[in-house]
Design a protein around this motif. Structure first.
Motif, PDB file in Angstrom:
ATOM      1  N   PRO A 128      -5.890  -6.287   9.689  1.00 39.08           N
ATOM      2  CA  PRO A 128      -7.392  -7.087  10.317  1.00 39.08           C
ATOM      3  C   PRO A 128      -7.191  -7.695  11.635  1.00 39.08           C
ATOM      4  O   PRO A 128      -6.615  -8.442  12.064  1.00 39.08           O
ATOM      5  CB  PRO A 128      -8.316  -8.699   9.280  1.00 39.08           C
ATOM      6  N   ASN A 129      -8.247  -7.358  12.583  1.00 35.58           N
ATOM      7  CA  ASN A 129      -8.001  -7.827  14.325  1.00 35.58           C
ATOM      8  C   ASN A 129      -9.987  -8.791  13.554  1.00 35.58           C
ATOM      9  O   ASN A 129     -11.028  -8.524  13.850  1.00 35.58           O
ATOM     10  CB  ASN A 129      -8.465  -6.794  14.919  1.00 35.58           C
ATOM     11  N   ARG A 130      -9.640 -10.156  13.765  1.00 32.20           N
ATOM     12  CA  ARG A 130     -10.669 -10.959  13.081  1.00 32.20           C
ATOM     13  C   ARG A 130     -11.694 -10.984  14.557  1.00 32.20           C
ATOM     14  O   ARG A 130     -12.264 -12.182  15.020  1.00 32.20           O
ATOM     15  CB  ARG A 130     -10.011 -12.205  12.480  1.00 32.20           C
ATOM     16  N   VAL A 131     -10.648 -11.541  15.530  1.00 30.70           N
ATOM     17  CA  VAL A 131     -11.982 -11.579  16.720  1.00 30.70           C
ATOM     18  C   VAL A 131     -12.576 -10.289  17.685  1.00 30.70           C
ATOM     19  O   VAL A 131     -13.687 -10.253  19.012  1.00 30.70           O
ATOM     20  CB  VAL A 131     -11.076 -12.252  17.726  1.00 30.70           C
ATOM     21  N   GLY A 132     -12.054  -9.298  17.745  1.00 34.15           N
ATOM     22  CA  GLY A 132     -12.966  -8.081  17.862  1.00 34.15           C
ATOM     23  C   GLY A 132     -13.224  -6.925  17.090  1.00 34.15           C
ATOM     24  O   GLY A 132     -12.483  -6.684  15.765  1.00 34.15           O
ATOM     25  N   SER A 133     -13.819  -5.859  17.776  1.00 33.21           N
ATOM     26  CA  SER A 133     -14.290  -4.768  16.585  1.00 33.21           C
ATOM     27  C   SER A 133     -12.790  -3.434  16.624  1.00 33.21           C
ATOM     28  O   SER A 133     -12.919  -3.196  16.126  1.00 33.21           O
ATOM     29  CB  SER A 133     -15.003  -4.129  17.599  1.00 33.21           C
ATOM     30  N   ALA A 134     -11.824  -3.317  17.386  1.00 38.49           N
ATOM     31  CA  ALA A 134     -10.833  -2.602  17.555  1.00 38.49           C
ATOM     32  C   ALA A 134      -9.443  -2.584  16.518  1.00 38.49           C
ATOM     33  O   ALA A 134      -9.309  -4.254  16.311  1.00 38.49           O
ATOM     34  CB  ALA A 134     -10.044  -2.575  18.598  1.00 38.49           C
ATOM     35  N   PRO A 135      -9.725  -1.996  15.386  1.00 35.98           N
ATOM     36  CA  PRO A 135      -8.938  -2.110  14.369  1.00 35.98           C
ATOM     37  C   PRO A 135      -7.064  -2.520  14.505  1.00 35.98           C
ATOM     38  O   PRO A 135      -6.610  -1.333  16.244  1.00 35.98           O
ATOM     39  CB  PRO A 135      -8.813  -1.017  13.454  1.00 35.98           C
ATOM     40  N   LEU A 136      -6.516  -2.701  14.464  1.00 38.36           N
ATOM     41  CA  LEU A 136      -4.699  -3.032  14.527  1.00 38.36           C
ATOM     42  C   LEU A 136      -4.235  -2.169  13.925  1.00 38.36           C
ATOM     43  O   LEU A 136      -4.690  -2.198  12.412  1.00 38.36           O
ATOM     44  CB  LEU A 136      -4.334  -4.281  14.150  1.00 38.36           C
ATOM     45  N   MET A 137      -3.125  -1.244  14.260  1.00 38.76           N
ATOM     46  CA  MET A 137      -3.030   0.353  13.445  1.00 38.76           C
ATOM     47  C   MET A 137      -1.354   0.149  13.214  1.00 38.76           C
ATOM     48  O   MET A 137      -0.977  -0.105  14.327  1.00 38.76           O
ATOM     49  CB  MET A 137      -3.114   1.268  14.065  1.00 38.76           C
ATOM     50  N   LEU A 138      -1.405   0.291  11.934  1.00 41.05           N
ATOM     51  CA  LEU A 138       0.299   0.420  11.900  1.00 41.05           C
ATOM     52  C   LEU A 138       1.142   1.911  11.811  1.00 41.05           C
ATOM     53  O   LEU A 138       0.878   2.465  10.108  1.00 41.05           O
ATOM     54  CB  LEU A 138       1.128  -0.325  11.094  1.00 41.05           C
ATOM     55  N   PHE A 139       1.489   2.646  12.394  1.00 38.85           N
ATOM     56  CA  PHE A 139       1.586   3.468  11.831  1.00 38.85           C
ATOM     57  C   PHE A 139       3.896   3.180  11.788  1.00 38.85           C
ATOM     58  O   PHE A 139       4.732   2.877  12.290  1.00 38.85           O
ATOM     59  CB  PHE A 139       1.923   4.854  12.880  1.00 38.85           C
ATOM     60  N   ARG A 140       3.927   3.781  10.271  1.00 41.97           N
ATOM     61  CA  ARG A 140       5.741   3.920   9.938  1.00 41.97           C
ATOM     62  C   ARG A 140       6.036   5.272   9.778  1.00 41.97           C
ATOM     63  O   ARG A 140       5.185   6.153   9.288  1.00 41.97           O
ATOM     64  CB  ARG A 140       6.043   3.246   9.169  1.00 41.97           C
ATOM     65  N   GLN A 141       7.326   5.921  10.373  1.00 41.96           N
ATOM     66  CA  GLN A 141       7.718   7.479  10.489  1.00 41.96           C
ATOM     67  C   GLN A 141       9.212   7.022  10.244  1.00 41.96           C
ATOM     68  O   GLN A 141       9.853   6.617  11.195  1.00 41.96           O
ATOM     69  CB  GLN A 141       7.207   7.798  11.243  1.00 41.96           C
ATOM     70  N   GLY A 142       9.705   7.475   8.512  1.00 45.39           N
ATOM     71  CA  GLY A 142      11.310   7.228   8.813  1.00 45.39           C
ATOM     72  C   GLY A 142      11.820   5.982   9.039  1.00 45.39           C
ATOM     73  O   GLY A 142      10.829   4.262   8.656  1.00 45.39           O
ATOM     74  N   SER A 143      12.205   5.341   9.904  1.00 37.80           N
ATOM     75  CA  SER A 143      13.231   3.431  10.765  1.00 37.80           C
ATOM     76  C   SER A 143      12.264   3.446  11.782  1.00 37.80           C
ATOM     77  O   SER A 143      12.841   2.155  11.848  1.00 37.80           O
ATOM     78  CB  SER A 143      14.435   3.824  10.483  1.00 37.80           C
ATOM     79  N   GLN A 144      10.842   4.454  11.936  1.00 37.93           N
ATOM     80  CA  GLN A 144      10.434   4.130  12.929  1.00 37.93           C
ATOM     81  C   GLN A 144       8.748   3.088  12.662  1.00 37.93           C
ATOM     82  O   GLN A 144       7.862   3.347  11.692  1.00 37.93           O
ATOM     83  CB  GLN A 144      10.257   5.430  13.666  1.00 37.93           C
ATOM     84  N   LEU A 145       8.478   2.641  13.104  1.00 39.14           N
ATOM     85  CA  LEU A 145       7.600   2.104  13.980  1.00 39.14           C
ATOM     86  C   LEU A 145       6.521   1.544  14.790  1.00 39.14           C
ATOM     87  O   LEU A 145       7.335   1.221  16.023  1.00 39.14           O
ATOM     88  CB  LEU A 145       7.363   0.288  13.085  1.00 39.14           C
TER      89      LEU A 145
END
Lengths: 406, 406
Positions: A128-145
């Motif tokens: 959640p981005n409680r102060v704006g409209s752009a969603p925060l995104m978390l991508f995971r691939q193996g041990s990388q983030l």
């Protein structure tokens, strides 16, 4: 553990925006024990973003991106990340509900472009981005983030503090930085003073010199191998060696050190400013809680204001000029009386580019400090460029005040 | 023609220093028609600097480095560049003479560490650094060029202006940026307003949206293929489409637009500031020539200062509170009379984090503008974070003033 930041936006590469985000993020990452290995600023183009992601993931496991998440056509980060991670956009009911609630009273914002903000990459974790409209995104691939955040500084800060940092795995090794600040010694002379110390440092500890506006910050850093005790011992040696010049044992800005000392003693302060033009006032009330010690200021830029508001004697202005000891003394004492404070600082100088004379070249600044025990004044030569002169004047004014109140 | 910047220094990667150099350099490069392709910040380590150089020279022909040229052990850029370009250090008689003359009156600076500053890479062209001891170095290899500069901002700026930029080959193609500024419309609504315009733009022209502190800068950019006439036609269309919200046809900061207008009309201004705490004053006198129109300010942080210096009625402070229309009106009118100016701005608000109430939450700011034709006042809600609130308050105060004086 290492991270990199990729800042995305043409505005950074044509100089329309100064990247203040990276320094803030760097500081927070270091605090939690994650080394920031590199910062890269790239254009809003698909090829450039993808090339930067490829290179960064060859070096590190954590990549943080800022920028390019707005609703307009020049913002392409979300789509590029979809392509990079082989996913596609889907509507998020929770992001939609959040945005509709955020702009409930702003029908002019709730339009079809804003509606694209609730489309999110299917494979990403959405935070959640409680102060704006752009969603925060978390991508995971193996041990990388990869974490993608907006470039708007206050949105990024809340995102980092509340969502991203808590989700980064805690490293097992520690990063230790210890900084002290000195004043009144050239950088090269300080390095000679510390030559034996540097020679005897363990190889995994580094010493850095950061001169700015007349203050040198000396930073001891260790990534992983040093213990807290060992670093404290080295830091104590450094404190002892620099004792004649040391003004602080922390990295805190001078105005914070002054604020702390004033609060401890319950003392108050005002300023009367000519060449610094309000900058010293703004520094003193920059941080929360300043109303406890900071009363106010008179910015007496024009001589008529020096006479009429601060009661500087017209004779003295004529005889000695506005940039003179008698004038700054009267300014300091007058604002101290006017605002009923314990301390007052006055500045008057030639910030340029015009107004210099052979006797008083550009960079000449007179300052006075009025205290319950009398007033002192001093003349400085602070460089050649307007911003440099006024910044250094503020630093010099606060360092001298700190010495007086300590 | 493309360039990259490599900024060298651990301080950037632990957040001790904000990189303001790159934005300044980016702007100057764009002005002379050189596209800045990427900015990379790296550690003060040999491997990292060399890896960044290798990568940059695979992408571009011009690399500009800043930082790592001081006399202390943590500064290694000069030696690494020697290794990279296969050369070695020799003493430069001219650099030595310059340094000895620069510090003629500072025997404490003329020590053996400073003496290392006159060792220079044999194969580099050495350019004079008239304000510091670090030599500027120009390395050429085939069609590629590297310029190394100090990281101290004012040394870098003089180096770029006087030495580096004049030596960069003039590109044959033009970069054209044209920016206008709007206020009072959400970014997404603006993008909808401009949808047809964007659809009909030539493919080699880009439109960017840069929102900050309530102002959106709209930038048209073309690299190479567009003519000045063609860009001017597009820009005029954009001006027409945004006419209801447009506050400026240039990228100049609001305080510069205000300064120009005040100078044109010979009018003067003062400010009375509570929540902005001197920031508005500092903005108004930030640029040279401000003494022509800016007289001074009263920063009335404490209510006693509002009463005693600005004559705000104690009854009104009690009845309405410091953040209220009657109080800002009195502040503006009072400072206008006190400093005999044509215009005055007053601000009083709750910058937080404490002090908010249900009626007046953090971010509430009252402002007033006193003019020769009367006083107007308005209440704003400007966000949640201290710095954001005071920055936005300054911008709003100046935009409204600009509308009044235009």
């Amino acid at each position: 553990m290492r991270a990199e930041i990729i800042t995305i936006g043409d505005e950074l590469l044509i100089g329309q925006v100064v990247d203040t985000n990276s320094a803030w993020m760097a500081e927070r990452l270091n605090e939690v024990g994650i080394e920031l290995y590199q910062i890269t600023s790239v254009h809003d183009t698909r090829e450039h973003i993808i090339a930067a992601l490829d290179e960064a993931f060859r070096r590190v496991d954590i990549v943080l991106t800022t920028g390019g998440l707005g609703p307009t056509n020049d913002d392409i980060t979300k789509q590029v990340l979809c392509d990079y991670f082989g996913t596609h956009l889907i509507e998020s009911a929770s992001v939609r509900a959040h945005i509709e609630q955020l702009y409930a009273e702003r029908p002019d914002v709730l339009n079809r472009l804003t509606a694209t903000q609730w489309l999110v990459p299917e494979s990403a974790e959405i935070l959640p981005n409680r102060v704006g409209s752009a969603p925060l995104m978390l991508f995971r691939q193996g041990s990388q983030l990869l974490a993608a955040m907006p470039g708007v500084p206050y949105e990024m800060k809340i995102a980092m503090e509340e969502q991203i940092l808590p989700r980064l795995a805690r490293p097992t090794e520690h990063i230790i930085h210890k900084t002290l600040q000195v004043n009144g010694i050239p950088e090269s002379a300080l390095a000679i003073l510390l030559e034996d110390f540097e020679r005897n440092m363990p190889p995994y500890v580094r010493l850095a010199y950061l001169p700015k506006d007349g203050v040198i910050r000396l930073r001891l850093s260790a990534y992983g191998r040093a213990t807290e005790d060992e670093m404290q011992t080295l830091f104590d040696q450094l404190r002892h060696l620099t004792r004649d010049y040391r003004i602080a044992d922390t990295d805190e800005p001078i105005e914070v050190l002054v604020a702390k000392r004033l609060k401890e003693t319950g003392a108050t302060i005002a300023t009367a400013e000519s060449c610094t033009g309000g900058k010293l006032a703004a520094l003193l009330n920059r941080h929360p809680g300043s109303s406890a010690f900071y009363m106010g200021s008179v910015v007496a830029y024009d001589n008529a204001v020096k006479r009429n508001v601060l009661g500087v004697r017209a004779d003295d202005l004529d005889q000695y000029g506005a940039v003179s000891e008698p004038v700054v003394r009267q300014m300091a004492e007058s604002v101290r009386a006017l605002m009923h404070t314990d301390y007052a600082i006055a500045t008057s100088g030639i910030a340029g580019p015009d107004g210099g004379t052979p006797d008083k070249p550009v960079g000449t600044v007179w300052m006075a400090w009025a205290t319950p025990h009398g007033t002192t004044a001093r003349c400085f030569r602070l460089g050649k460029l307007r911003e440099q002169i006024t910044d250094r004047a503020c630093t010099a004014a606060l360092i001298n005040l700190l010495k007086i109140i300590q």
